[in-house]
Design a protein around this motif. Structure first.
Motif, short mmCIF file in Angstrom:
data_model
loop_
_atom_site.label_atom_id
_atom_site.label_comp_id
_atom_site.label_asym_id
_atom_site.label_seq_id
_atom_site.Cartn_x
_atom_site.Cartn_y
_atom_site.Cartn_z
N LYS A 24 0.86 10.64 1.91
CA LYS A 24 -0.42 11.61 1.58
C LYS A 24 -1.19 10.31 0.85
O LYS A 24 -2.46 10.31 0.66
N CYS A 27 -4.12 8.67 3.14
CA CYS A 27 -5.12 9.72 3.11
C CYS A 27 -6.02 9.34 1.82
O CYS A 27 -7.39 8.81 1.41
N GLU A 28 -5.44 9.32 0.61
CA GLU A 28 -5.55 9.89 -0.74
C GLU A 28 -6.58 8.52 -0.81
O GLU A 28 -7.78 8.40 -1.61
N ALA A 83 -8.63 14.21 4.13
CA ALA A 83 -8.30 15.66 3.19
C ALA A 83 -7.80 16.58 3.54
O ALA A 83 -6.81 17.26 2.58
N ALA A 84 -8.04 16.99 4.42
CA ALA A 84 -7.20 17.38 5.56
C ALA A 84 -5.75 17.31 5.40
O ALA A 84 -5.20 17.85 5.10
N SER A 86 -4.54 14.68 3.68
CA SER A 86 -3.86 15.14 1.80
C SER A 86 -3.04 16.73 1.76
O SER A 86 -2.19 15.92 1.42
N MET A 87 -4.53 17.68 2.14
CA MET A 87 -3.80 18.52 1.93
C MET A 87 -2.31 19.41 2.69
O MET A 87 -1.65 19.61 2.12
N VAL A 88 -2.29 18.81 3.61
CA VAL A 88 -1.15 19.31 4.83
C VAL A 88 -0.01 18.81 4.10
O VAL A 88 0.41 19.32 4.13
N ASP A 90 0.89 17.18 1.14
CA ASP A 90 0.70 17.94 -0.32
C ASP A 90 2.16 19.00 0.07
O ASP A 90 2.50 20.06 -0.83
N VAL A 91 0.96 20.26 0.95
CA VAL A 91 1.76 21.46 1.32
C VAL A 91 3.09 21.94 1.93
O VAL A 91 4.07 21.68 1.27
#
Length: 653
Positions: A24, A27-28, A83-84, A86-88, A90-91
């Motif tokens: 993550k 990615c960020e 960004a996607a 990073s979101m996945v 993070d979840v």
């Protein structure tokens, strides 16, 4: 730190979360680089700004706009993908963290409950019930929440900050001093706050225990509070405990509230410094605009990582205190515990079907051998050099003034405590050589203060023997003189019982507690002054029915009411923790002044002149009890029309 130790028991989950957070962070951290490329390359048209050069491209038939748009779309697509991703990630990290935190909370509650159940009364009194409840609820919940935050934030913040520092050095090392200065200020603020707030967090948990203790005591004794018009006093007492907790919380909250504005001020000043010095670099041609934007973003990432650690640091001190409190309970070894190699079972419990069988196991032989006991190491002795024997199949009564140690004897037999000196034996075996489960399987215990569990009449009676059928339950209720009022209640055996038995009277609660012990048909019955809540009529009826039911069993009876113990085979008289006399009623009347004083405080000389039965017929009322004045009226006649509690008070006198 205690919280970290709990996380160490879930290393695989922590490693998985760290891997997800690393991905993550990658990615960020890639997004500012892509932003810089869009600004410096895409928007600036690959550095082609000279109009003559552009005109040359057009003359050659080359259109730069589609090329520029294709580049922007490609870089923009990579930004969306990062960004996607990073979101996945993070979840996924959040799911694993929450699941691990819940497991830690579950395991701690399970271990705490198992340890508290294994505690003797000494450990319960040491911690107090209110504190143990707080540790098992509030403290464990705090540990669980902080463990989740540690996995999601504390592990992520250093990764993000270190990655940001690396990217800052790659982008423009000349402005790195700004970030270093900002990070130093942030950590200085956190260290100062820790210095002042950590001791208060330790005090806070103790004050929470105090508030719970006062509230629990007030609620349990609410009827007494109202009876003596002490509502105002209890409100002041609770208010005082609550005020101390409030003041401590206000101090810590105000101190921590200072941290967030300070962090935001540092972030904003850092942004201003980067823009100021970065703009000079852009004007001088030593720095591109996109690099300046990326540098600002990375600086904010670094400060944000420090800010996250600062936010979590608000909860870490409290969680560390909570972890120490929970660990203190888990590290406390019960003073009463099973031996490594316990002696085998003494005898099985007697079944209801075999109650009249000739093959019933004999009653237990319980002996006290020069037993001394004190509740605390520095306290006064509750018992001193006590010796007596309860022979199988006989009734042994224990009498004495208040505080003489009668209930302590029953607690030592049940092994709620171990003797300080001497030994208590069951069939010649020291109780400390038996497993607690085996020991208590031989005993039927009725406490001085009857306690019922929330459920039904049937579930409370069957608590003594899960395999008891309806016939056995009804039989036990009948012997305890409880069947009549149970059947009179709506639902009968299925009638609801409130927590603690608050929806039945004191006498009814006591009789249900007796039935719970009777249904076990154990080898020894322990009645700890449980007849005190019964009127004379019910007392006599229970004692009349008990010998047939408890035939062959040993009965140890603690009582204040002399009429309850007159027919016992042996009577032990206690005086200030010492044995003042042992014998039958007649023997003690002649040889024991302490016993004679107790008897004369309850019976007159005329009543004592009547013949008293000698032997084990505990159920047969004495002649003084049946007709003390020779007027043909039973002794319990004056209790007619009274409640069981009123009659019990008269009997206690």
């Amino acid at each position: 730190m205690g919280v970290i130790r709990f996380l160490g028991q879930h290393k695989r989950a922590v490693a998985l979360v760290m891997l997800l957070l690393l991905l993550k962070a990658g990615c960020e951290l890639a997004i500012p680089v892509l932003t810089s490329q869009i600004v410096d390359v895409g928007i600036a048209q690959s550095g082609v700004e000279d109009l003559d050069v552009l005109a040359g491209y057009k003359a050659a038939g080359v259109d730069l706009f589609p090329i520029q748009m294709a580049y922007l779309l490609r870089i923009g697509g990579l930004m969306l993908l990062a960004a996607a991703g990073s979101m996945v990630l993070d979840v996924a990290a959040g799911f694993v963290s929450a699941r691990t935190g819940a497991k830690i909370g579950r395991d701690l509650r399970r271990r705490l409950f198992a340890r508290v159940v294994a505690f003797s009364d000494a450990e319960i009194n040491r911690f107090s019930a209110a504190s143990l409840i707080t540790r098992g609820t509030n403290d464990v919940t705090l540990i669980q929440n902080v463990c989740t935050m540690v996995m999601r934030m504390v592990l992520y913040a250093p990764i993000l900050a270190i990655g940001g520092v690396v990217m800052v050095m790659v982008t423009n090392p000349q402005l790195g001093w700004i970030v270093v200065l900002a990070v130093a200020v942030v950590f200085t603020v956190i260290a100062v706050l820790f210095r002042f707030t950590l001791p208060r967090f330790k005090i806070m948990q103790t004050l929470i225990d105090r508030v719970n203790l006062v509230a629990r005591e007030m609620l349990n004794g609410l009827s007494v509070v109202r009876a003596f018009n002490r509502e105002g006093f209890e409100e002041d007492r609770f208010d005082a405990a609550s005020r101390k907790l409030r003041d401590t919380q206000l101090f810590t909250n105000r101190a921590m509230a200072f941290m967030m504005p300070t962090m935001m001020l540092v972030m904003n000043l850092t942004s201003v410094a980067i823009v100021w010095f970065g703009a000079q670099g852009v004007a001088a041609g030593t720095m591109q605009t996109g690099d300046l934007i990326a540098f600002i973003t990375y600086a904010m990432v670094i400060i944000m990582g420090c800010l996250i650690m600062g936010m979590v640091s608000i909860m870490l001190p409290r969680a560390d205190v909570a972890a120490q409190r929970v660990s203190e309970v888990l590290a406390t070894a019960p003073t009463v515990r099973d031996p490594e190699v316990p002696v085998g079972e003494c005898h099985p419990e007697r079944s209801a079907e075999g109650a009249e069988s000739k093959d019933l196991p004999a009653g237990a032989r319980i002996a006290f051998n020069d037993v001394s006991f004190r509740y605390t190491d520095d306290g006064d002795p509750a018992l001193s050099h006590v010796s007596f024997v309860a022979e199988p199949g006989t009734t042994l009564a224990i009498v004495g003034s208040t505080g003489s140690g009668k209930s302590t004897i029953v607690k030592l037999i049940e092994r709620f405590y171990d003797p300080t000196v001497g030994s208590v034996t069951l069939d010649g075996i020291d109780l400390r050589e038996l497993s607690q489960a085996d020991l208590r399987a031989n005993l039927g215990y009725v406490p001085q203060k009857a306690f019922l569990f929330e459920g039904t009449v049937e579930s409370n009676i069957a608590y003594g023997d899960e395999g008891a059928d309806e016939v056995a339950i009804r039989g036990a209720l009948e012997v305890a003189c409880a069947l009549d009022f149970v059947e009179a209640r709506e639902g009968g055996l299925s009638a609801p019982i409130a927590q603690g038995g608050d929806n039945v009277s004191g006498g009814q609660r006591q009789r249900l507690a007796m039935a719970r012990a009777l249904v076990r048909r154990p080898r020894a019955y322990l009645f700890d002054d449980c007849f005190s809540a019964l009127d004379y009529a019910t007392d006599a009826r229970v004692r009349a029915a008990l010998p047939a039911w408890a035939a062959g069993s040993t009965v140890i009876l603690v009582a204040q009411r002399i009429s309850t113990v007159l027919a016992a085979d042996r009577i032990v008289v206690l005086d200030e923790g010492r044995v003042a006399g042992v014998g039958t009623h007649r023997e003690l009347m002649e040889s024991c002044p302490e016993y004679r004083e107790i008897v004369l405080s309850q019976l007159t000389e005329e009543e004592l002149a009547d013949p008293i039965p000698v032997g084990g017929d505990l159920g047969r009322p004495s002649s003084s009890e049946i007709d003390p004045l020779g007027e043909g009226e039973p002794r319990f006649a004056p209790t007619e029309g009274k409640t069981e509690e009123e009659a019990a008070e008269g009997g206690a006198r």
